[in-house]
Design a protein around this motif. Structure first.
Motif, mmCIF file in Angstrom:
data_model
loop_
_atom_site.group_PDB
_atom_site.id
_atom_site.type_symbol
_atom_site.label_atom_id
_atom_site.label_comp_id
_atom_site.label_asym_id
_atom_site.label_seq_id
_atom_site.Cartn_x
_atom_site.Cartn_y
_atom_site.Cartn_z
ATOM 1 N N LYS A 79 0.806 -1.225 0.000
ATOM 2 C CA LYS A 79 0.000 0.000 0.000
ATOM 3 C C LYS A 79 0.835 1.268 0.000
ATOM 4 O O LYS A 79 0.317 2.339 -0.288
ATOM 5 N N GLY A 80 2.101 1.167 0.391
ATOM 6 C CA GLY A 80 2.942 2.341 0.364
ATOM 7 C C GLY A 80 3.274 2.887 1.746
ATOM 8 O O GLY A 80 3.102 2.204 2.764
ATOM 9 N N PRO A 81 3.744 4.149 1.824
ATOM 10 C CA PRO A 81 4.187 4.745 3.090
ATOM 11 C C PRO A 81 3.129 4.778 4.184
ATOM 12 O O PRO A 81 3.470 4.889 5.362
ATOM 13 N N VAL A 82 1.841 4.690 3.829
ATOM 14 C CA VAL A 82 0.809 4.686 4.858
ATOM 15 C C VAL A 82 1.012 3.520 5.823
ATOM 16 O O VAL A 82 0.639 3.600 7.001
ATOM 17 N N ALA A 83 1.639 2.439 5.357
ATOM 18 C CA ALA A 83 1.912 1.301 6.240
ATOM 19 C C ALA A 83 2.864 1.698 7.363
ATOM 20 O O ALA A 83 2.691 1.271 8.514
ATOM 21 N N LEU A 84 3.856 2.507 7.042
ATOM 22 C CA LEU A 84 4.791 2.963 8.077
ATOM 23 C C LEU A 84 4.094 3.885 9.065
ATOM 24 O O LEU A 84 4.348 3.821 10.272
ATOM 25 N N VAL A 85 3.222 4.747 8.554
ATOM 26 C CA VAL A 85 2.482 5.661 9.428
ATOM 27 C C VAL A 85 1.618 4.872 10.409
ATOM 28 O O VAL A 85 1.603 5.170 11.618
ATOM 29 N N LEU A 86 0.898 3.859 9.911
ATOM 30 C CA LEU A 86 0.017 3.072 10.772
ATOM 31 C C LEU A 86 0.794 2.192 11.737
ATOM 32 O O LEU A 86 0.221 1.688 12.710
ATOM 33 N N THR A 87 2.068 2.009 11.494
ATOM 34 C CA THR A 87 2.926 1.273 12.424
ATOM 35 C C THR A 87 3.533 2.208 13.468
ATOM 36 O O THR A 87 3.612 1.871 14.652
ATOM 37 N N VAL A 88 3.929 3.389 13.045
ATOM 38 C CA VAL A 88 4.599 4.340 13.946
ATOM 39 C C VAL A 88 3.627 4.950 14.949
ATOM 40 O O VAL A 88 3.976 5.161 16.125
ATOM 41 N N ILE A 89 2.390 5.223 14.535
ATOM 42 C CA ILE A 89 1.435 5.903 15.426
ATOM 43 C C ILE A 89 1.207 5.124 16.719
ATOM 44 O O ILE A 89 1.334 5.694 17.819
ATOM 45 N N PRO A 90 0.851 3.829 16.688
ATOM 46 C CA PRO A 90 0.624 3.138 17.967
ATOM 47 C C PRO A 90 1.883 3.016 18.815
ATOM 48 O O PRO A 90 1.802 3.060 20.058
ATOM 49 N N ILE A 91 3.042 2.883 18.182
ATOM 50 C CA ILE A 91 4.283 2.817 18.954
ATOM 51 C C ILE A 91 4.525 4.154 19.662
ATOM 52 O O ILE A 91 4.908 4.188 20.841
ATOM 53 N N THR A 92 4.275 5.251 18.953
ATOM 54 C CA THR A 92 4.449 6.577 19.552
ATOM 55 C C THR A 92 3.473 6.789 20.706
ATOM 56 O O THR A 92 3.856 7.296 21.780
ATOM 57 N N LEU A 93 2.203 6.407 20.505
ATOM 58 C CA LEU A 93 1.222 6.548 21.583
ATOM 59 C C LEU A 93 1.616 5.713 22.790
ATOM 60 O O LEU A 93 1.482 6.148 23.952
ATOM 61 N N TRP A 94 2.107 4.517 22.562
ATOM 62 C CA TRP A 94 2.529 3.632 23.658
ATOM 63 C C TRP A 94 3.679 4.264 24.443
ATOM 64 O O TRP A 94 3.694 4.233 25.678
ATOM 65 N N LEU A 95 4.627 4.872 23.718
ATOM 66 C CA LEU A 95 5.760 5.503 24.394
ATOM 67 C C LEU A 95 5.321 6.718 25.210
ATOM 68 O O LEU A 95 5.896 6.995 26.274
ATOM 69 N N LEU A 96 4.314 7.436 24.721
ATOM 70 C CA LEU A 96 3.832 8.595 25.478
ATOM 71 C C LEU A 96 3.272 8.195 26.829
ATOM 72 O O LEU A 96 3.410 8.929 27.821
ATOM 73 N N PHE A 97 2.640 7.021 26.897
ATOM 74 C CA PHE A 97 2.037 6.554 28.153
ATOM 75 C C PHE A 97 2.981 5.659 28.956
ATOM 76 O O PHE A 97 2.692 5.351 30.112
ATOM 77 N N ASN A 98 4.073 5.230 28.342
ATOM 78 C CA ASN A 98 5.001 4.319 29.025
ATOM 79 C C ASN A 98 6.440 4.735 28.719
ATOM 80 O O ASN A 98 7.222 3.983 28.127
ATOM 81 N N ARG A 99 6.789 5.955 29.109
ATOM 82 C CA ARG A 99 8.109 6.469 28.778
ATOM 83 C C ARG A 99 9.227 5.638 29.387
ATOM 84 O O ARG A 99 10.325 5.562 28.839
ATOM 85 N N GLN A 100 8.936 5.012 30.516
ATOM 86 C CA GLN A 100 9.959 4.203 31.164
ATOM 87 C C GLN A 100 10.301 2.952 30.363
ATOM 88 O O GLN A 100 11.335 2.312 30.592
ATOM 89 N N GLU A 101 9.426 2.607 29.400
ATOM 90 C CA GLU A 101 9.656 1.417 28.580
ATOM 91 C C GLU A 101 10.518 1.722 27.365
ATOM 92 O O GLU A 101 10.844 0.812 26.591
ATOM 93 N N ALA A 102 10.874 2.971 27.148
ATOM 94 C CA ALA A 102 11.608 3.351 25.938
ATOM 95 C C ALA A 102 12.934 2.618 25.817
ATOM 96 O O ALA A 102 13.434 2.394 24.707
ATOM 97 N N ILE A 103 13.519 2.203 26.940
ATOM 98 C CA ILE A 103 14.794 1.491 26.916
ATOM 99 C C ILE A 103 14.703 0.205 26.097
ATOM 100 O O ILE A 103 15.690 -0.272 25.525
ATOM 101 N N LYS A 104 13.483 -0.359 26.000
ATOM 102 C CA LYS A 104 13.301 -1.628 25.272
ATOM 103 C C LYS A 104 13.464 -1.453 23.761
ATOM 104 O O LYS A 104 13.626 -2.447 23.046
ATOM 105 N N LEU A 105 13.423 -0.211 23.288
ATOM 106 C CA LEU A 105 13.624 0.019 21.859
ATOM 107 C C LEU A 105 15.020 -0.382 21.415
ATOM 108 O O LEU A 105 15.244 -0.649 20.226
ATOM 109 N N THR A 106 15.959 -0.428 22.356
ATOM 110 C CA THR A 106 17.338 -0.795 21.994
ATOM 111 C C THR A 106 17.447 -2.275 21.619
ATOM 112 O O THR A 106 18.504 -2.702 21.137
ATOM 113 N N ARG A 107 16.380 -3.034 21.839
ATOM 114 C CA ARG A 107 16.412 -4.453 21.482
ATOM 115 C C ARG A 107 16.302 -4.677 19.975
ATOM 116 O O ARG A 107 16.519 -5.787 19.491
ATOM 117 N N PHE A 108 15.939 -3.632 19.227
ATOM 118 C CA PHE A 108 15.756 -3.771 17.781
ATOM 119 C C PHE A 108 17.030 -3.367 17.034
ATOM 120 O O PHE A 108 17.688 -2.377 17.406
#
Length: 494
Positions: free
Chosen positions: A176-205
């Motif tokens: 479908k194009g770049p909209v796939a990245l947008v629909l993936t990034v939005i929930p991750i961003t919302l999750w980080l806003l409510f769980n900032r202490q979990e941001a350290i787990k991003l280093t696992r990728f």
């Protein structure tokens, strides 16, 4: 426990197998399915795997090719049929059902995972898209794979999940194009806003190597597509991803017309897409909170990072499209795998009695209704917007020396597909020239049922009606010297 699991598998298998019936029996109905089917047919016929063609000489810049690739390959394997074209979407849905189960099981247990899979499979939009020639099933497969992989990694899993996140993104880009990245990034961003202490787990990728993998998988096609048909990137990236959503009634669409829905309509679409589960679950939740005057379950859920992430995934498509007017209900599909997990948790907790019986009814409602509709259509009880019957009738009637099937002023996608691209659109003036040239023994013309019949009779006294469907009369017109009595009267089928 084993008995319960076996029953679950049997019910789920029956639901998925029932969709195969409609895939084989239901004709392609204008406009979306036959349009995409014809693009896939041309790809299989021409062997051009870089540029999808809207029609010979006209490139289709509206979508990337992943769904067309799978449909063209299916044609190569099974032959040209409705089933072959729809089968890839069914396989994509099967993969998503597994991802729903795999995501819910470690978080909430086997019973919730089973009900989540069953809820997802029996939602209206899931069930319909599982047997449809559309691109949204592959977009949703890509976003679901990425988001489930993200959830697995932040929950402690490693290994392949870290890489599947980027493979899912590549699938979405090719579907479908770049909209796939947008629909993936939005929930991750919302999750980080409510769980900032979990941001350290991003280093696992492996972000750098993963982004390189995604680019190597999806990037070459974008480059080749622009080289082969210059202008693709401007139309697809700017037009389809910006102007389409910011400009209501966008006039730049080369392949149809933009939709103009009220802003916020996407939330209404959610109730349709998640039917019957969404309305029932939300109504039960609201009624329970009002009756008990207790919102503590909601507050407790807000402290669970995994549940917050699932909720963000479920809400992101609606939040993203809330201010857009150019929307359709299939945009909801990326929400449904995660909506199903949240509802599956509720469904698994329903006690015996009327609630358990209601749960059983909801499980079978959409599959039974849609299968019955397909059966009625297959028996001719429900006239459809498809040219399959008319094209087949013409092909059986045609003799050497007769014209191709002509459509007066209005050529439908299903006519192009079922004739394998041999139908032609003509104006009244072109038709008159063909008639006078006497090149053909008979002209076969599909006339829109709202076209003035007396005008046609005046132009061609030899015209006679030989067949009709929901939208057209099929007329046979002989050369001038063979003039026979005027148009015969055939009862209209309502």
């Amino acid at each position: 426990m084993l008995k319960q699991f076996n029953v679950f598998l049997l019910v789920l298998a029956a639901v998925l197998a029932s969709r195969l019936i409609g895939m084989a029996l239901y004709p392609l109905v204008d406009t979306t399915e036959p349009r995409y089917a014809e693009i896939a047919r041309l790809m299989a016929e021409t062997g051009d795997w870089i540029t999808p063609w809207f029609e010979p000489g006209v490139p289709f810049w509206g979508k990337p090719p992943l769904s067309f690739w799978t449909q063209a390959l299916s044609i190569k394997v099974f032959g040209l049929s409705e089933f072959a074209l729809r089968f890839p979407s069914w396989l994509a849905t099967l993969a998503m059902v597994w991802l729903v189960w795999r995501s819910a099981k470690p978080l909430m247990g086997s019973r919730v995972a089973q009900w989540s899979s069953l809820v997802f499979a029996t939602m209206a939009l899931t069930y319909i898209s599982a047997g449809a020639v559309i691109t949204d099933a592959f977009l949703t497969l890509g976003t679901t794979l990425s988001l489930v992989s993200f959830l697995q990694v932040i929950s402690g899993q490693s290994g392949a999940w870290r890489w599947l996140f980027f493979i899912g993104a590549a699938i979405g880009l090719l579907a479908k194009g770049p909209v796939a990245l947008v629909l993936t990034v939005i929930p991750i961003t919302l999750w980080l806003l409510f769980n900032r202490q979990e941001a350290i787990k991003l280093t696992r990728f492996p972000w750098v190597r993963g982004a390189l993998l995604m680019t190597l998988l999806a990037g070459p096609w974008y480059l080749l597509a622009e080289i082969k048909t210059p202008g693709f990137l401007d139309y697809f990236i700017v037009g389809e991803h910006l102007r389409r959503f910011l400009d209501p009634g966008w006039a730049g669409d080369l392949y149809g017309s933009a939709h103009n829905e009220p802003k916020g309509m996407i939330w209404v679409f959610w109730t349709w897409a998640s039917f019957p589960w969404g309305i029932a679950a939300v109504a039960t939740l609201v009624a329970t909170c009002i009756k008990k005057r207790d919102t503590s379950p909601l507050r407790r859920a807000g402290t669970d990072p995994a549940l917050v992430f699932l909720l963000a995934c479920a809400l992101s498509p609606m939040l993203f499209f809330s201010l857009a007017s150019n929307t359709i209900w299939t945009y909801i599909l990326p929400s449904l795998p995660f909506t199903a997990i949240l509802i599956g948790r509720w469904a698994a907790e329903l006690e015996a009695g009327w609630s358990a019986r209601a749960r059983a009814v909801m499980t079978g409602l959409v599959p039974i209704l849609l299968t019955a509709f397909v059966g009625a259509a297959a028996l001719g009880l429900k006239p459809l917007k498809t040219e399959k019957e008319l094209v087949n009738y013409y092909q059986n009637l045609r003799e050497d020396g007769d014209s191709l099937l002509l459509y007066l002023d209005d050529l439908q996608f299903s006519a192009r597909f079922y004739s394998r691209g041999t139908v032609r659109e003509v104006t009244p003036e072109q038709l008159a020239d063909l008639h006078q040239s006497q090149r053909f023994q008979r002209l076969f013309l599909a006339v829109p049922d709202d076209w003035p019949m007396e005008r046609l009779t005046g132009m061609f006294p030899s015209a006679r009606r030989v067949m009709e469907n929901r939208r057209y009369y099929l007329m046979a017109i002989e050369p001038p010297e063979r003039n026979t009595p005027s148009v015969s009267s055939v009862p209209r089928r309502k």
